[in-house]
Design a protein around this motif. Sequence first.
Motif, PDB file in Angstrom:
ATOM      1  N   HIS A 159       0.704  -1.304  -0.047  1.00 30.18           N
ATOM      2  CA  HIS A 159       0.155   0.149   0.213  1.00 30.18           C
ATOM      3  C   HIS A 159       0.857   1.265  -0.117  1.00 30.18           C
ATOM      4  N   TYR A 160       2.072   1.116  -0.015  1.00 29.34           N
ATOM      5  CA  TYR A 160       3.139   2.215  -0.067  1.00 29.34           C
ATOM      6  C   TYR A 160       3.511   2.623  -1.668  1.00 29.34           C
ATOM      7  N   ASP A 161       3.280   3.826  -1.736  1.00 32.61           N
ATOM      8  CA  ASP A 161       3.542   4.537  -3.157  1.00 32.61           C
ATOM      9  C   ASP A 161       4.910   5.109  -3.060  1.00 32.61           C
ATOM     10  N   ARG A 162       6.028   4.511  -3.453  1.00 33.52           N
ATOM     11  CA  ARG A 162       7.340   5.078  -3.483  1.00 33.52           C
ATOM     12  C   ARG A 162       7.179   6.392  -4.281  1.00 33.52           C
ATOM     13  N   LYS A 163       6.659   6.616  -5.312  1.00 33.75           N
ATOM     14  CA  LYS A 163       6.713   7.834  -6.381  1.00 33.75           C
ATOM     15  C   LYS A 163       6.317   8.996  -5.352  1.00 33.75           C
TER      16      LYS A 163
END
Length: 71
Positions: free
Chosen positions: A46-50
């Motif tokens: 669920h983590y968006d690195r962008k």
Amino acid sequence: MHLKEIWCEGDPRRDYTACHLGYGKGATLTEACADWASRNEYFDRHYDRKTNTYMGCKVFDNETEARDLWN
């Protein structure tokens, strides 16, 4: 490297308040989130690195800033 807390601002659309997500090691919050994601499969999904967000919500390294958005 420093151990950083990872907090999420919450999602007012879903009536979620700020919450503590975990701890990661890194010089920056982005590095700490990447570290935590490498050890926590649910966070990683669920983590968006962008955008450095969790489920579309901003992440912070402290509770005060995460909760300030609700004031």
